[in-house]
Motif scaffolding. Structure first.
Motif, PDB file in Angstrom:
ATOM      1  N   ARG A   1      -3.621   3.204  -1.380  1.00  0.00           N
ATOM      2  CA  ARG A   1      -3.992   3.393   0.024  1.00  0.00           C
ATOM      3  C   ARG A   1      -5.484   3.580   0.183  1.00  0.00           C
ATOM      4  O   ARG A   1      -6.094   3.038   1.097  1.00  0.00           O
ATOM      5  CB  ARG A   1      -3.267   4.592   0.601  1.00  0.00           C
ATOM      6  CG  ARG A   1      -1.849   4.270   0.931  1.00  0.00           C
ATOM      7  CD  ARG A   1      -1.168   5.417   1.623  1.00  0.00           C
ATOM      8  NE  ARG A   1       0.192   5.462   1.116  1.00  0.00           N
ATOM      9  CZ  ARG A   1       0.870   6.554   0.903  1.00  0.00           C
ATOM     10  NH1 ARG A   1       0.335   7.718   1.148  1.00  0.00           N
ATOM     11  NH2 ARG A   1       2.089   6.494   0.444  1.00  0.00           N
ATOM     12  N   THR A   2      -6.065   4.382  -0.701  1.00  0.00           N
ATOM     13  CA  THR A   2      -7.510   4.566  -0.733  1.00  0.00           C
ATOM     14  C   THR A   2      -7.973   4.091  -2.094  1.00  0.00           C
ATOM     15  O   THR A   2      -7.385   4.457  -3.106  1.00  0.00           O
ATOM     16  CB  THR A   2      -7.887   6.053  -0.549  1.00  0.00           C
ATOM     17  OG1 THR A   2      -7.335   6.506   0.677  1.00  0.00           O
ATOM     18  CG2 THR A   2      -9.384   6.226  -0.546  1.00  0.00           C
ATOM     19  N   ARG A   3      -8.993   3.292  -2.123  1.00  0.00           N
ATOM     20  CA  ARG A   3      -9.435   2.740  -3.402  1.00  0.00           C
ATOM     21  C   ARG A   3     -10.216   3.806  -4.179  1.00  0.00           C
ATOM     22  O   ARG A   3     -11.365   4.102  -3.867  1.00  0.00           O
ATOM     23  CB  ARG A   3     -10.293   1.503  -3.185  1.00  0.00           C
ATOM     24  CG  ARG A   3     -10.688   0.901  -4.490  1.00  0.00           C
ATOM     25  CD  ARG A   3     -11.183  -0.482  -4.340  1.00  0.00           C
ATOM     26  NE  ARG A   3     -11.618  -0.950  -5.638  1.00  0.00           N
ATOM     27  CZ  ARG A   3     -12.047  -2.143  -5.865  1.00  0.00           C
ATOM     28  NH1 ARG A   3     -12.093  -2.994  -4.873  1.00  0.00           N
ATOM     29  NH2 ARG A   3     -12.420  -2.500  -7.051  1.00  0.00           N
ATOM     30  N   TRP A   4      -9.576   4.330  -5.217  1.00  0.00           N
ATOM     31  CA  TRP A   4     -10.205   5.338  -6.056  1.00  0.00           C
ATOM     32  C   TRP A   4     -10.839   4.705  -7.298  1.00  0.00           C
ATOM     33  O   TRP A   4     -11.715   5.294  -7.917  1.00  0.00           O
ATOM     34  CB  TRP A   4      -9.185   6.387  -6.507  1.00  0.00           C
ATOM     35  CG  TRP A   4      -8.559   7.100  -5.370  1.00  0.00           C
ATOM     36  CD1 TRP A   4      -7.302   6.907  -4.862  1.00  0.00           C
ATOM     37  CD2 TRP A   4      -9.159   8.111  -4.564  1.00  0.00           C
ATOM     38  NE1 TRP A   4      -7.079   7.737  -3.808  1.00  0.00           N
ATOM     39  CE2 TRP A   4      -8.217   8.497  -3.597  1.00  0.00           C
ATOM     40  CE3 TRP A   4     -10.412   8.739  -4.556  1.00  0.00           C
ATOM     41  CZ2 TRP A   4      -8.459   9.472  -2.654  1.00  0.00           C
ATOM     42  CZ3 TRP A   4     -10.641   9.711  -3.622  1.00  0.00           C
ATOM     43  CH2 TRP A   4      -9.681  10.067  -2.678  1.00  0.00           C
TER      44      TRP A   4
ATOM     45  N   HIS B   1       0.812  -1.208   0.000  1.00  0.00           N
ATOM     46  CA  HIS B   1       0.000   0.000   0.000  1.00  0.00           C
ATOM     47  C   HIS B   1       0.853   1.269   0.000  1.00  0.00           C
ATOM     48  O   HIS B   1       0.371   2.344   0.319  1.00  0.00           O
ATOM     49  CB  HIS B   1      -0.966   0.007   1.193  1.00  0.00           C
ATOM     50  CG  HIS B   1      -2.053  -0.985   1.032  1.00  0.00           C
ATOM     51  ND1 HIS B   1      -2.059  -2.181   1.703  1.00  0.00           N
ATOM     52  CD2 HIS B   1      -3.151  -0.992   0.244  1.00  0.00           C
ATOM     53  CE1 HIS B   1      -3.132  -2.872   1.353  1.00  0.00           C
ATOM     54  NE2 HIS B   1      -3.803  -2.172   0.466  1.00  0.00           N
TER      55      HIS B   1
END
Length: 134
Positions: free
Chosen positions: A105-108, A99
């Motif tokens: 890190r953030t699922r876009w 990650h």
């Protein structure tokens, strides 16, 4: 994710957020490629598998033993302090390395295939850093 004792990620898979992690345990173990090491036939399976309380199911413990793998899984309902944390930190570190790219890190991504492609690319980048060049 399935790692070796040094934290090198051997297999990774992407699942939905509503799926239980233990459902992917056996496909990850069965999908392991042969691992080079000492002379002779390469190992096809690990000797032992360490996991946290999320994998504490008797069915999966039994299935691992059928494959010749000793399950070292923390029990639910027992106090902390089993000592598995001293061994399992390598898996947590490998997850942190995967990650590392900000995009993961953030699922876009809305499409699973795009997120999986980026995830596999991060896996390759982690392997390139971990495995020494010849």
């Amino acid at each position: 994710m399935l790692t070796d004792a040094h934290g090198t990620p051997l297999r990774v898979s992407l699942t939905g957020g509503h799926r239980n992690d233990v459902t992917q345990l056996l496909p990850l173990v069965d999908g392991l490629p042969p691992v080079r090491g000492k002379r002779g036939r390469p190992r096809r399976k690990p000797r032992a598998l360490y996991a946290d309380r999320g994998y504490d199911h008797d069915l999966y413990r039994r299935r691992l033993r059928e494959r010749g793998i000793v399950p070292k899984i923390a029990r639910r309902g027992h106090a902390h302090g089993s000592g598995l944390g001293r061994i399992r930190w390598v898996a947590e570190a490998a997850i942190a390395w995967l990650h590392g790219p900000r995009r993961l890190r953030t699922r876009w991504e809305t499409r699973d295939d795009m997120h999986d492609a980026l995830f596999q690319l991060a896996h390759c980048m982690t392997l390139a850093r971990k495995i020494p060049a010849f």
